[in-house]
Motif scaffolding. Structure first.
Motif, PDB file in Angstrom:
ATOM      1  N   SER A 132      26.645  42.847  63.078  1.00  0.00           N
ATOM      2  CA  SER A 132      27.628  43.797  63.590  1.00  0.00           C
ATOM      3  C   SER A 132      28.359  44.428  62.418  1.00  0.00           C
ATOM      4  N   LEU A 133      28.976  45.580  62.678  1.00  0.00           N
ATOM      5  CA  LEU A 133      29.770  46.219  61.637  1.00  0.00           C
ATOM      6  C   LEU A 133      30.987  45.385  61.303  1.00  0.00           C
ATOM      7  N   ALA A 134      31.506  44.647  62.281  1.00  0.00           N
ATOM      8  CA  ALA A 134      32.648  43.772  62.021  1.00  0.00           C
ATOM      9  C   ALA A 134      32.273  42.681  61.024  1.00  0.00           C
ATOM     10  N   GLY A 135      31.027  42.165  61.146  1.00  0.00           N
ATOM     11  CA  GLY A 135      30.573  41.155  60.204  1.00  0.00           C
ATOM     12  C   GLY A 135      30.540  41.683  58.789  1.00  0.00           C
ATOM     13  N   LEU A 136      30.108  42.932  58.628  1.00  0.00           N
ATOM     14  CA  LEU A 136      30.115  43.551  57.316  1.00  0.00           C
ATOM     15  C   LEU A 136      31.541  43.712  56.806  1.00  0.00           C
ATOM     16  N   SER A 137      32.432  44.115  57.681  1.00  0.00           N
ATOM     17  CA  SER A 137      33.826  44.300  57.281  1.00  0.00           C
ATOM     18  C   SER A 137      34.450  42.988  56.830  1.00  0.00           C
ATOM     19  N   LEU A 241      22.587  51.563  76.054  1.00  0.00           N
ATOM     20  CA  LEU A 241      22.597  50.375  75.204  1.00  0.00           C
ATOM     21  C   LEU A 241      23.937  50.270  74.481  1.00  0.00           C
ATOM     22  N   TYR A 242      24.286  49.052  74.075  1.00  0.00           N
ATOM     23  CA  TYR A 242      25.490  48.849  73.275  1.00  0.00           C
ATOM     24  C   TYR A 242      25.182  49.220  71.823  1.00  0.00           C
ATOM     25  N   MET A 243      26.016  50.098  71.266  1.00  0.00           N
ATOM     26  CA  MET A 243      25.789  50.613  69.922  1.00  0.00           C
ATOM     27  C   MET A 243      27.113  50.716  69.171  1.00  0.00           C
ATOM     28  N   GLU A 244      27.010  50.791  67.849  1.00  0.00           N
ATOM     29  CA  GLU A 244      28.137  51.142  66.993  1.00  0.00           C
ATOM     30  C   GLU A 244      27.601  51.963  65.833  1.00  0.00           C
ATOM     31  N   LEU A 245      28.459  52.806  65.263  1.00  0.00           N
ATOM     32  CA  LEU A 245      27.999  53.813  64.310  1.00  0.00           C
ATOM     33  C   LEU A 245      29.053  54.052  63.234  1.00  0.00           C
ATOM     34  N   THR A 246      28.620  54.093  61.972  1.00  0.00           N
ATOM     35  CA  THR A 246      29.490  54.482  60.861  1.00  0.00           C
ATOM     36  C   THR A 246      28.788  55.557  60.044  1.00  0.00           C
ATOM     37  N   ILE A 247      29.528  56.576  59.643  1.00  0.00           N
ATOM     38  CA  ILE A 247      29.016  57.632  58.775  1.00  0.00           C
ATOM     39  C   ILE A 247      29.679  57.489  57.409  1.00  0.00           C
ATOM     40  N   PHE A 248      28.863  57.451  56.341  1.00  0.00           N
ATOM     41  CA  PHE A 248      29.347  57.411  54.961  1.00  0.00           C
ATOM     42  C   PHE A 248      29.040  58.744  54.283  1.00  0.00           C
ATOM     43  N   TRP A 249      29.868  59.112  53.314  1.00  0.00           N
ATOM     44  CA  TRP A 249      29.680  60.393  52.618  1.00  0.00           C
ATOM     45  C   TRP A 249      30.021  60.233  51.145  1.00  0.00           C
ATOM     46  N   THR A 262      34.136  55.379  62.048  1.00  0.00           N
ATOM     47  CA  THR A 262      33.398  54.320  62.719  1.00  0.00           C
ATOM     48  C   THR A 262      33.571  54.486  64.219  1.00  0.00           C
ATOM     49  N   ARG A 263      32.459  54.626  64.932  1.00  0.00           N
ATOM     50  CA  ARG A 263      32.477  54.620  66.395  1.00  0.00           C
ATOM     51  C   ARG A 263      32.307  53.178  66.853  1.00  0.00           C
ATOM     52  N   ASN A 264      33.234  52.697  67.639  1.00  0.00           N
ATOM     53  CA  ASN A 264      33.283  51.290  68.003  1.00  0.00           C
ATOM     54  C   ASN A 264      32.132  50.857  68.903  1.00  0.00           C
ATOM     55  N   TYR A 265      31.864  49.572  68.892  1.00  0.00           N
ATOM     56  CA  TYR A 265      30.787  48.957  69.663  1.00  0.00           C
ATOM     57  C   TYR A 265      31.051  49.154  71.156  1.00  0.00           C
ATOM     58  N   GLY A 266      30.119  49.796  71.830  1.00  0.00           N
ATOM     59  CA  GLY A 266      30.272  50.048  73.252  1.00  0.00           C
ATOM     60  C   GLY A 266      28.973  50.568  73.829  1.00  0.00           C
ATOM     61  N   HIS A 293      24.162  49.970  64.522  1.00  0.00           N
ATOM     62  CA  HIS A 293      23.772  48.666  65.068  1.00  0.00           C
ATOM     63  C   HIS A 293      23.563  48.853  66.567  1.00  0.00           C
ATOM     64  N   ILE A 294      22.405  48.421  67.071  1.00  0.00           N
ATOM     65  CA  ILE A 294      22.071  48.579  68.482  1.00  0.00           C
ATOM     66  C   ILE A 294      21.685  47.218  69.055  1.00  0.00           C
ATOM     67  N   THR A 295      22.242  46.886  70.214  1.00  0.00           N
ATOM     68  CA  THR A 295      21.837  45.695  70.954  1.00  0.00           C
ATOM     69  C   THR A 295      20.934  46.128  72.098  1.00  0.00           C
ATOM     70  N   PHE A 296      19.671  45.719  72.053  1.00  0.00           N
ATOM     71  CA  PHE A 296      18.701  46.127  73.056  1.00  0.00           C
ATOM     72  C   PHE A 296      18.741  45.195  74.265  1.00  0.00           C
TER      73      PHE A 296
END
Length: 340
Positions: A132-137, A241-249, A262-266, A293-296
């Motif tokens: 998850s993105l939270a795990g990375l954080s 599906l449950y997804m979360e998204l971050t864009i880096f630049w 960051t678009r939250n997990y939902g 991150h996608i949960t299938f």
């Protein structure tokens, strides 16, 4: 040019023009209506989607399929020549403005109320296995966006884009307006359906009103439909599906990819996010990275997506590192990947 080919050409031109108008209208609509900050993003749940039933919606879908058949012999949009250009006027966002406390997405539902953590710069590349993105954080990798952003509320029952599905014509049409975006299409079969998870990133309109960002969309169609017909339906309620998204630049062109949003997990069928700004070279989207991150539904579906990622040039990693672009890791029914 014979009469039939001339007629087909007219149909294509008219359709592309209509799609261009829709696309421009969409950008202006979301820029004026949906400005949000990651820490105050509204909940996008509790809506029930109903299949479109109006004559206009049915006509558009049918017409899109007919046009796609006409375009089936067209080659893919030409690949742009990549040339790195240093950004000379980055947006005025300082790392010092980073929020001390920010809500970040978590993988497990029971953790959703405990998602607050300090946002810090990258300090550790020995990252945990948390998918998850939270795990990375929590490991010290900053995936909390610094800027206000805009997005398409895909869970709104009135979301117009959901009615039109997807086909290759839309990407062709984007080239004719002020969009300069790259895309990858991950196609696989699961549970009697053809699935496509498509990702985009790049410049959405340029100049002072311009935005940069990315998208992840889920599309389906009946199994075994003609390969010449690229038309898909937007995923229905059962296929979200449950997804979360971050864009880096790498806005400054110095190799430092800072998180923009960051678009939250939902639960989603289409997760998007855009920030104000302009790429140094609008034909080069490599200063952008899309982390998703996608949960299938189950491991079988996740493996289908995994194989499609490999077919699109992504390398599988046993120890996922978001600093390594174009890599992914699958753990059961969860897949996390980063694209540059």
């Amino acid at each position: 040019m014979n009469k039939e080919k001339k007629t087909n050409l007219i149909v294509v031109v008219c359709a592309v023009a209509a799609i261009a108008i829709i696309a421009v209208a969409t950008v202006f609509a979301i820029k004026t209506k949906n400005a949000k900050n990651a820490s105050v993003e509204a909940e996008a749940t509790g809506y029930t989607y109903e299949e479109p039933s109006s004559m206009l919606d049915d006509l558009f879908s049918t017409t899109a399929e007919m046009i796609t058949e006409t375009l089936s012999d067209l080659p893919e949009p030409p690949q742009t020549t990549r040339k790195a250009v240093k950004q000379t006027k980055p947006a005025s966002v300082e790392v010092s403005e980073m929020q001390e406390q920010a809500t970040v997405p978590t993988l497990e539902e029971e953790d959703l109320e405990k998602g607050k953590t300090k946002s810090v710069a990258v300090a550790n590349t020995d990252l945990p296995d948390d998918m998850s993105l939270a795990g990375l954080s929590r490991s010290g990798y900053n995936v909390v966006g610094l800027k206000e952003y805009i997005y398409n509320n895909d869970m709104d029952p009135n979301c117009s884009q959901r009615k039109f599905g997807y086909n290759k014509l839309y990407d062709w049409g984007a080239q004719l307006i002020d969009f300069s975006i790259d895309t990858k299409r991950m196609k696989f079969n699961y549970d009697g359906k053809d699935y496509m998870i498509q990702i985009w990133k790049g410049q959405y309109i340029s100049g002072e009103i311009g935005t940069v960002g990315g998208e992840v969309g889920i599309y389906t169609r009946p199994e075994g439909k003609s390969a010449a017909n690229s038309h898909y339906n937007c995923a229905g309620t059962d296929d979200e599906l449950y997804m979360e998204l971050t864009i880096f630049w790498d806005e400054a062109g110095d190799g430092n990819f800072l998180p923009q949003l960051t678009r939250n997990y939902g639960r989603h069928w289409w997760e998007t996010g855009y920030v104000d700004g302009q790429l140094a070279n609008i034909k080069d989207s490599t200063p952008l990275r899309l982390l998703s991150h996608i949960t299938f539904k189950d491991e079988e579906q996740a493996i289908g997506f995994e194989n499609a990622l490999i077919e699109n040039g992504f390398a599988k990693s046993e120890k996922f590192n978001p600093l390594a672009p174009n890599t992914f890791r699958r753990d059961g029914k969860d897949v996390i990947y980063i694209w540059q």
